[in-house]
Design a protein around this motif. Structure first.
Motif, PDB file in Angstrom:
ATOM      1  N   THR A  72       0.796  -1.229   0.000  1.00  0.00           N
ATOM      2  CA  THR A  72       0.000   0.000   0.000  1.00  0.00           C
ATOM      3  C   THR A  72       0.830   1.281   0.000  1.00  0.00           C
ATOM      4  N   TRP A  73       2.068   1.203   0.393  1.00  0.00           N
ATOM      5  CA  TRP A  73       2.941   2.385   0.372  1.00  0.00           C
ATOM      6  C   TRP A  73       4.389   1.942   0.279  1.00  0.00           C
ATOM      7  N   GLU A  74       5.250   2.886   0.013  1.00  0.00           N
ATOM      8  CA  GLU A  74       6.677   2.587  -0.164  1.00  0.00           C
ATOM      9  C   GLU A  74       7.344   2.405   1.189  1.00  0.00           C
ATOM     10  N   ILE A 118      12.003   1.283  15.590  1.00  0.00           N
ATOM     11  CA  ILE A 118      12.026   2.111  16.812  1.00  0.00           C
ATOM     12  C   ILE A 118      12.173   3.551  16.330  1.00  0.00           C
ATOM     13  N   GLU A 119      11.119   4.340  16.511  1.00  0.00           N
ATOM     14  CA  GLU A 119      11.151   5.702  15.949  1.00  0.00           C
ATOM     15  C   GLU A 119      10.767   6.753  16.971  1.00  0.00           C
ATOM     16  N   ARG A 120      11.207   7.979  16.692  1.00  0.00           N
ATOM     17  CA  ARG A 120      10.786   9.199  17.393  1.00  0.00           C
ATOM     18  C   ARG A 120      10.907   9.106  18.919  1.00  0.00           C
ATOM     19  N   PRO A 121      12.086   8.678  19.430  1.00  0.00           N
ATOM     20  CA  PRO A 121      12.259   8.618  20.883  1.00  0.00           C
ATOM     21  C   PRO A 121      12.346  10.020  21.495  1.00  0.00           C
ATOM     22  N   ASP A 142       6.128  -3.839   8.974  1.00  0.00           N
ATOM     23  CA  ASP A 142       5.134  -3.305   8.031  1.00  0.00           C
ATOM     24  C   ASP A 142       4.354  -2.109   8.601  1.00  0.00           C
ATOM     25  N   TYR A 143       4.717  -1.622   9.746  1.00  0.00           N
ATOM     26  CA  TYR A 143       4.081  -0.465  10.407  1.00  0.00           C
ATOM     27  C   TYR A 143       2.605  -0.706  10.763  1.00  0.00           C
ATOM     28  N   GLU A 144       2.252  -1.956  11.067  1.00  0.00           N
ATOM     29  CA  GLU A 144       0.855  -2.239  11.421  1.00  0.00           C
ATOM     30  C   GLU A 144       0.655  -2.342  12.930  1.00  0.00           C
ATOM     31  N   ARG A 174       1.414   6.109  16.595  1.00  0.00           N
ATOM     32  CA  ARG A 174       2.516   6.111  15.616  1.00  0.00           C
ATOM     33  C   ARG A 174       3.411   7.322  15.919  1.00  0.00           C
ATOM     34  N   ASP A 175       3.562   8.275  14.980  1.00  0.00           N
ATOM     35  CA  ASP A 175       4.445   9.420  15.277  1.00  0.00           C
ATOM     36  C   ASP A 175       4.052  10.025  16.611  1.00  0.00           C
ATOM     37  N   GLN A 176       5.051  10.332  17.425  1.00  0.00           N
ATOM     38  CA  GLN A 176       4.714  10.775  18.774  1.00  0.00           C
ATOM     39  C   GLN A 176       5.781  11.687  19.361  1.00  0.00           C
ATOM     40  N   ARG A 223      -2.668  14.433  10.644  1.00  0.00           N
ATOM     41  CA  ARG A 223      -1.452  15.161  11.012  1.00  0.00           C
ATOM     42  C   ARG A 223      -0.486  14.196  11.699  1.00  0.00           C
ATOM     43  N   GLU A 224       0.802  14.372  11.450  1.00  0.00           N
ATOM     44  CA  GLU A 224       1.788  13.552  12.161  1.00  0.00           C
ATOM     45  C   GLU A 224       3.034  14.369  12.477  1.00  0.00           C
ATOM     46  N   ALA A 225       4.068  13.701  13.004  1.00  0.00           N
ATOM     47  CA  ALA A 225       5.329  14.358  13.390  1.00  0.00           C
ATOM     48  C   ALA A 225       5.113  15.527  14.368  1.00  0.00           C
ATOM     49  N   SER A 243       2.669  11.883   4.456  1.00  0.00           N
ATOM     50  CA  SER A 243       3.120  11.416   3.138  1.00  0.00           C
ATOM     51  C   SER A 243       4.373  10.557   3.262  1.00  0.00           C
ATOM     52  N   GLY A 244       4.397   9.733   4.306  1.00  0.00           N
ATOM     53  CA  GLY A 244       5.517   8.809   4.478  1.00  0.00           C
ATOM     54  C   GLY A 244       6.825   9.564   4.645  1.00  0.00           C
ATOM     55  N   TRP A 245       7.860   9.095   3.934  1.00  0.00           N
ATOM     56  CA  TRP A 245       9.174   9.747   4.038  1.00  0.00           C
ATOM     57  C   TRP A 245       9.242  11.025   3.200  1.00  0.00           C
ATOM     58  N   ASP A 246       8.221  11.259   2.361  1.00  0.00           N
ATOM     59  CA  ASP A 246       8.279  12.429   1.474  1.00  0.00           C
ATOM     60  C   ASP A 246       7.772  13.679   2.202  1.00  0.00           C
ATOM     61  N   ALA A 280      11.860  18.659   4.618  1.00  0.00           N
ATOM     62  CA  ALA A 280      12.082  18.004   5.909  1.00  0.00           C
ATOM     63  C   ALA A 280      10.756  17.856   6.666  1.00  0.00           C
ATOM     64  N   GLN A 281      10.841  17.268   7.845  1.00  0.00           N
ATOM     65  CA  GLN A 281       9.638  16.974   8.642  1.00  0.00           C
ATOM     66  C   GLN A 281       9.951  17.252  10.110  1.00  0.00           C
ATOM     67  N   SER A 282       9.004  17.849  10.795  1.00  0.00           N
ATOM     68  CA  SER A 282       9.227  18.244  12.195  1.00  0.00           C
ATOM     69  C   SER A 282       9.489  17.032  13.084  1.00  0.00           C
TER      70      SER A 282
HETATM   71  C1  GAL Z   1       6.561   9.150   8.322  1.00  0.00           C
HETATM   72  C2  GAL Z   1       6.872   9.282   9.787  1.00  0.00           C
HETATM   73  C3  GAL Z   1       8.254   8.752  10.022  1.00  0.00           C
HETATM   74  C4  GAL Z   1       8.286   7.301   9.532  1.00  0.00           C
HETATM   75  C5  GAL Z   1       7.851   7.252   8.080  1.00  0.00           C
HETATM   76  C6  GAL Z   1       7.799   5.841   7.535  1.00  0.00           C
HETATM   77  O1  GAL Z   1       5.319   9.614   8.006  1.00  0.00           O
HETATM   78  O2  GAL Z   1       6.789  10.620  10.176  1.00  0.00           O
HETATM   79  O3  GAL Z   1       8.582   8.852  11.381  1.00  0.00           O
HETATM   80  O4  GAL Z   1       7.430   6.529  10.304  1.00  0.00           O
HETATM   81  O5  GAL Z   1       6.581   7.819   7.932  1.00  0.00           O
HETATM   82  O6  GAL Z   1       7.424   5.899   6.191  1.00  0.00           O
END
Ligand code: GAL
Length: 339
Positions: A72-74, A118-121, A142-144, A174-176, A223-225, A243-246, A280-282
């Motif tokens: 479903t996504w990259e 393991i993300e966004r500590p 798979d981020y599920e 998720r993002d936190q 909204r995320e990040a 939008s994922g990594w974009d 970039a992303q916050s």
């Molecule tokens: C972003 C998120 C990142 C990472 C990425 C994975 O939207 O902010 O922390 O999870 O997706 O594609």
């Protein structure tokens, strides 16, 4: 002759002052630590404790691959390397303090196995329990899974002991980020309900669990990040779209209290590439200790096909009467004499 002498002295003073200014000028470039190694601390956050800034972030493994099974996504990913910690007293020179939270390579079922995410500590200090408390996004490849993980330590550099992961308030996390208020209350702010809604959740007294009191914000806005800070009694939250990594355009929101109501105000970045948030992303905003109303916003410039080579953008926030601005600057002074 006298005029020439005065000019010479003035130039000498100017050069000496410039030399002693701390100028942040590696926006989007490779940031070396004090040993010359590349800083590997993505999706990070800052804790200021007893005169030292501690930077915590995702230590990304050095090979990036696309998880083909996710259709479903990259799903570009790198092996999880744990949570790194760096320290600094001037925001310019960062010393690697080692892994604050290490991966568990020998147990494939552990949340901390390198095959997991393991993300966004983020780390805060609890002055009642005297523990440093880390919250992070724990994922399956798979981020599920959408869990929040918690770890505690007696020292800011760790080692942190992992307490486990769960769905806070029974919902995705998720993002936190984590925000500790002046009154000692702390909150986890996280993208939930498949990223549709941002939750603000008051933590319990020792900061290791949700208290059960939470609000749902920006419903349906994806909204995320989130990056939260407080200035002169107003709470601010910078977020990205989904939008994922974009990259996409960052927005900011305000509230009179952490539990809301949060109102989206609009764009916050200005200047070159502002609508992609400078590509970039916050991730975090921190106050500069000892300076009034001085905040630095931290962003990740993700490189999705080579994730550990993702770069950092840090910029100061400008407060206007009715709005906030993060203007693109190639370089700026961490003495807060803006260039
Ligand atoms: C972003 C998120 C990142 C990472 C990425 C994975 O939207 O902010 O922390 O999870 O997706 O594609």
């Amino acid at each position: 002759m006298r005029g020439f002498f005065c000019l010479f002295v003035s130039l000498f003073i100017l050069v000496s002052c410039t030399k002693h200014q701390n100028v942040m000028k590696l926006q989007g470039d490779v940031w070396p630590d004090t040993k010359g190694n590349v800083i590997n601390a993505h999706g990070g956050g800052i804790l200021y404790h007893k005169g030292v800034y501690y930077l915590y972030g995702e230590f990304k493994g050095d090979s990036t691959y696309l998880l083909e099974s996710v259709k479903t996504w990259e799903c570009w990913r790198a092996d999880a390397g744990g949570v790194s910690c760096y320290s600094s007293t001037d925001l310019m020179n960062w010393t690697f303090e080692g892994m604050a939270l290490s991966v568990v390579s020998e147990d494939t079922t552990s949340d901390l196995h390198p095959s997991q995410v393991i993300e966004r500590p983020k780390v805060i200090y609890n002055r009642y329990t005297k523990k440093f408390v880390m919250w992070m996004h724990i994922e399956s490849p798979d981020y599920e899974k959408a869990h929040a993980g918690v770890a505690i330590a007696d020292s800011p550099t760790g080692p942190f002991t992992y307490l486990g992961s769960f769905k806070p308030n029974g919902q995705d996390s998720r993002d936190q980020t984590i925000f500790k208020d002046d009154d000692g209350r702390a909150y986890q702010v996280y993208s939930s309900e498949w990223n549709k809604t941002m939750y603000v959740s008051l933590l319990n007294g020792d900061y290791t669990k949700p208290s059960g009191i939470f609000t749902r914000n920006f419903e349906g806005e994806y909204r995320e990040a989130p990056a939260v800070f407080k200035s002169k009694g107003t709470y601010y939250m910078i977020t990205s779209g989904c939008s994922g990594w974009d990259p996409n355009v960052a927005l900011y929101a305000t509230a009179d209290s952490m539990l809301g109501e949060w109102t989206l105000k609009g764009k916050i970045c200005t200047g070159k590439d502002a609508d992609s948030t400078f590509y970039a992303q916050s991730t975090f905003v921190f106050p500069v200790t000892g300076k009034k109303q001085t905040f630095v916003a931290m962003f990740d410039r993700w490189n999705k096909t080579d994730l550990d080579d993702s770069r950092y953008i840090w910029l100061p926030i400008t407060f206007h009467r009715d709005s906030l601005e993060i203007a693109w600057k190639e370089e700026w002074s961490t003495d807060f004499k803006m260039n």
